[in-house]
Write a protein that holds these residues in place. Structure first.
Motif, mmCIF file in Angstrom:
data_model
loop_
_atom_site.group_PDB
_atom_site.id
_atom_site.type_symbol
_atom_site.label_atom_id
_atom_site.label_comp_id
_atom_site.label_asym_id
_atom_site.label_seq_id
_atom_site.Cartn_x
_atom_site.Cartn_y
_atom_site.Cartn_z
ATOM 1 N N UNK A 313 14.699 66.664 67.185
ATOM 2 C CA UNK A 313 14.996 67.678 68.205
ATOM 3 C C UNK A 313 14.155 68.936 68.031
ATOM 4 N N UNK A 314 13.514 69.079 66.888
ATOM 5 C CA UNK A 314 12.691 70.253 66.652
ATOM 6 C C UNK A 314 13.427 71.415 66.037
ATOM 7 N N UNK A 315 14.714 71.254 65.798
ATOM 8 C CA UNK A 315 15.500 72.325 65.187
ATOM 9 C C UNK A 315 16.591 71.724 64.322
ATOM 10 N N UNK A 316 17.266 72.578 63.574
ATOM 11 C CA UNK A 316 18.382 72.114 62.741
ATOM 12 C C UNK A 316 19.479 71.533 63.618
ATOM 13 N N UNK A 317 20.051 70.428 63.179
ATOM 14 C CA UNK A 317 21.066 69.727 63.961
ATOM 15 C C UNK A 317 22.392 69.775 63.212
ATOM 16 N N UNK A 318 23.418 70.270 63.897
ATOM 17 C CA UNK A 318 24.723 70.381 63.246
ATOM 18 C C UNK A 318 25.733 69.382 63.777
ATOM 19 N N UNK A 319 25.396 68.671 64.873
ATOM 20 C CA UNK A 319 26.351 67.712 65.415
ATOM 21 C C UNK A 319 25.621 66.571 66.101
ATOM 22 N N UNK A 320 26.369 65.538 66.404
ATOM 23 C CA UNK A 320 25.870 64.410 67.187
ATOM 24 C C UNK A 320 27.012 63.939 68.082
ATOM 25 N N UNK A 321 26.663 63.327 69.202
ATOM 26 C CA UNK A 321 27.676 62.871 70.158
ATOM 27 C C UNK A 321 27.438 61.400 70.467
ATOM 28 N N UNK A 322 28.502 60.612 70.337
ATOM 29 C CA UNK A 322 28.462 59.194 70.687
ATOM 30 C C UNK A 322 29.477 58.928 71.793
ATOM 31 N N UNK A 323 29.092 58.074 72.718
ATOM 32 C CA UNK A 323 30.011 57.704 73.793
ATOM 33 C C UNK A 323 30.773 56.460 73.384
ATOM 34 N N UNK A 324 32.105 56.558 73.357
ATOM 35 C CA UNK A 324 32.977 55.437 72.989
ATOM 36 C C UNK A 324 33.843 55.099 74.200
ATOM 37 N N UNK A 325 33.356 54.202 75.036
ATOM 38 C CA UNK A 325 33.997 53.925 76.320
ATOM 39 C C UNK A 325 35.422 53.415 76.148
ATOM 40 N N UNK A 326 35.699 52.629 75.094
ATOM 41 C CA UNK A 326 37.035 52.041 74.949
ATOM 42 C C UNK A 326 38.101 53.090 74.642
ATOM 43 N N UNK A 327 37.706 54.292 74.295
ATOM 44 C CA UNK A 327 38.673 55.375 74.101
ATOM 45 C C UNK A 327 39.295 55.815 75.419
ATOM 46 N N UNK A 328 38.713 55.355 76.505
ATOM 47 C CA UNK A 328 39.219 55.709 77.838
ATOM 48 C C UNK A 328 40.671 55.263 78.024
ATOM 49 N N UNK A 329 41.050 54.128 77.405
ATOM 50 C CA UNK A 329 42.353 53.537 77.650
ATOM 51 C C UNK A 329 43.273 53.798 76.465
ATOM 52 N N UNK A 330 44.472 54.248 76.761
ATOM 53 C CA UNK A 330 45.439 54.611 75.713
ATOM 54 C C UNK A 330 45.724 53.423 74.794
ATOM 55 N N UNK A 331 45.735 53.697 73.478
ATOM 56 C CA UNK A 331 46.106 52.698 72.501
ATOM 57 C C UNK A 331 45.071 51.635 72.231
ATOM 58 N N UNK A 332 43.858 51.770 72.789
ATOM 59 C CA UNK A 332 42.837 50.733 72.637
ATOM 60 C C UNK A 332 41.912 51.031 71.460
ATOM 61 N N UNK A 333 41.441 52.267 71.358
ATOM 62 C CA UNK A 333 40.443 52.637 70.344
ATOM 63 C C UNK A 333 41.080 53.609 69.356
#
Length: 525
Positions: A313-333
């Motif tokens: 990214x060219x700079x210090x990185x303090x976080x990352x983001x991942x998309x977890x689609x199965x978290x959409x539904x209650x009790x699944x992920x």
């Protein structure tokens, strides 16, 4: 057939260039729906009289939004904000849980200020520098001629000045020593907050037409008013121009009185400046996942996943983001643990499905980042790509791996879940995925890429897929195994197609291979 065909088609289409995502200079899309009732109210207040013909004045925003997005912004509750672009500006909602009655619930972006400074605001205390916009602020052609937004960064136009109330305009672009009387207007107000003077036509417009909303719509002036020789409607003439934090105003005395003051096409200019080049960081991500499928009749699945990428990214990185689609539904992920570079990391969910992982030790530019996740899946009792068909014992594992979202133009690009289509966009990455059964039964697994390991005794499969957007798998003990039954395979060039069907649908599967093999050949070209 449905499950296998979807898995194949997903990987083919997501490996193709996403032209709509990248092209900023395509013709304007038809006005799309308003993304929030608060945005609709502002447009209705300011522009519905123009749209209906009740008001004979120029647009405040434009006939409708032409792009909706979630743009990164550190420090906001969800880590990004909802924005809608109009010809004349951008409306945004920074905190959807705030008081909707507040005049600042929906705000107008500081687009002009960003184009002049060349710095995109991607956080309360963070900017991303791409350089001042070399786009003309007025005229028929926004990409040629002077002045550009970048010109207003140069002294003395960018410097605070003294109170010049009553004196006439002293800034000119065009022929030297030519100061037409029509646009050589007096100054009407000195703005202490920004250190610049208002030209009389613009202050009259702000207090008259805009009233109490002028600060929300325009912001403060960030430069002195200037006379500009430009081409309007194919004719060379002088107009008066002034830049504000959020807008550009022009005064053209040749127009009828109702249209002498106009808003510049700031929304279009900014969108072209920011998105003509997404300034992507090619993270070169690699995934390794170990999946254990539990017994029927629930097929509880546990996963240990590692993703490694380089901080480009060219700079210090303090976080990352991942998309977890199965978290959409209650009790699944259910997330069990998250590690970043070998240490426990902080986590939070953004818009429900986006997992933000924050490190206690920021990662310097160029360093390797390693994220390790352990999670459990309780598949929904439905068929399709993201659930478990109990009646046929078929488990669809589409979108089940949390996947790193792209980093572009100063931040992570992520969105809420949508039932209207797949909003997910990922960079191509390399995947190594092992799928095993925790019971004694033999599972047949359909997936993508080469299968270098097949442990028949323990039903353990390993897939390697390189250069793909994501991966999808379908698991069942009832499928015909195409690695054993050659009638369920076709070779198309270097691609071997495997059809996974229930025994009672074998003939249907063979017919589908006859149809999809020519399609694979066509796509391969």
């Amino acid at each position: 057939m449905i499950f296998r065909f979807i898995a194949i088609l997903l990987l083919l289409t997501q490996a193709l260039p996403l032209f709509a995502h990248f092209q900023a200079n395509t013709p304007a899309a038809p006005p799309e729906g308003f993304a929030h009732a608060g945005i609709a109210r502002i447009w209705d207040r300011d522009d519905s009289p123009v749209a209906s013909g009740k008001a004979a004045r120029p647009w405040m925003w434009g006939p409708g939004p032409f792009r909706t997005a979630y743009e990164p912004f550190d420090g906001l509750p969800q880590g990004n904000h909802l924005v809608q672009y109009f010809d004349k500006g951008r409306l945004e909602i920074n905190d959807p849980s705030a008081d909707v009655q507040s005049p600042w619930f929906v705000t107008s972006g500081l687009l002009v200020n960003e184009m002049v400074t060349g710095k995109i605001q991607v956080g309360n205390n963070r900017t991303f520098h791409i350089g001042p916009a070399q786009i003309s602020v007025v005229g028929d052609d926004p990409r040629s001629g002077e002045p550009t937004y970048a010109d207003f960064l140069l002294p003395p136009r960018s410097e605070r000045t003294v109170d010049l109330t009553g004196k006439t305009v002293g800034c000119w672009f065009g022929e030297k020593h030519v100061q037409p009387h029509e646009v050589n207007r007096p100054m009407a107000r000195y703005e202490q907050a920004s250190g610049h003077n208002w030209a009389e036509p613009f202050w009259r417009f702000a207090t008259g037409t805009l009233g109490d909303q002028w600060l929300q719509i325009l912001g403060y002036p960030i430069a002195e008013p200037c006379g500009v020789k430009t081409v309007v409607g194919g004719k060379s003439q002088y107009v008066l121009v002034q830049l504000f934090e959020r807008r550009v105003l022009t005064y053209n005395p040749a127009n009828p009185p109702a249209t002498q003051i106009e808003m510049g096409n700031v929304g279009r200019h900014y969108h072209n400046w920011r998105y003509a080049d997404l300034h992507e960081a090619h993270l070169d991500a690699k995934y390794d996942a170990h999946i254990q499928v539990g017994p029927a009749s629930r097929r509880t699945t546990t996963v240990q996943q590692t993703v490694q990428f380089t901080n480009t990214t060219g700079s210090t990185l303090s976080n990352a983001v991942l998309r977890a689609v199965w978290k959409r539904w209650d009790g699944v992920f259910t997330l069990k643990s998250a590690m970043l570079n070998g240490e426990a990391a902080r986590t939070r969910w953004l818009h429900g499905i986006n997992l933000e992982i924050t490190t206690y030790k920021p990662v310097p530019a160029g360093a390797l980042v390693s994220i390790a996740l352990t999670f459990e899946l309780q598949p929904r009792p439905v068929g399709g790509r993201t659930g478990y068909d109990r009646s046929n014992d078929i488990l669809g594992l589409g979108d089940m791996l949390p996947t790193l979202v792209p980093w572009e133009t100063g931040g992570w690009s992520f969105y809420p879940y949508s039932d209207l289509g797949d909003l997910g966009y990922y960079a191509t990455s390399d995947y190594s995925v092992e799928i095993a059964s925790t019971g004694n039964e033999k599972l047949v697994v359909g997936g993508t890429g080469r299968i270098p390991i097949v442990d028949v005794n323990s039903a353990r499969w390993r897939f390697n897929a390189t250069g793909v957007r994501d991966v999808a798998y379908v698991v069942s003990p009832r499928f015909i195994n195409p690695l054993v039954d050659s009638s369920m395979t076709r070779q198309v060039g270097s691609v071997k197609m495997l059809a996974y069907f229930l025994p009672e649908h074998k003939l249907d599967g063979q017919r589908q291979l006859q149809l999809t093999a020519p399609a694979m050949a066509w796509f391969s070209k």
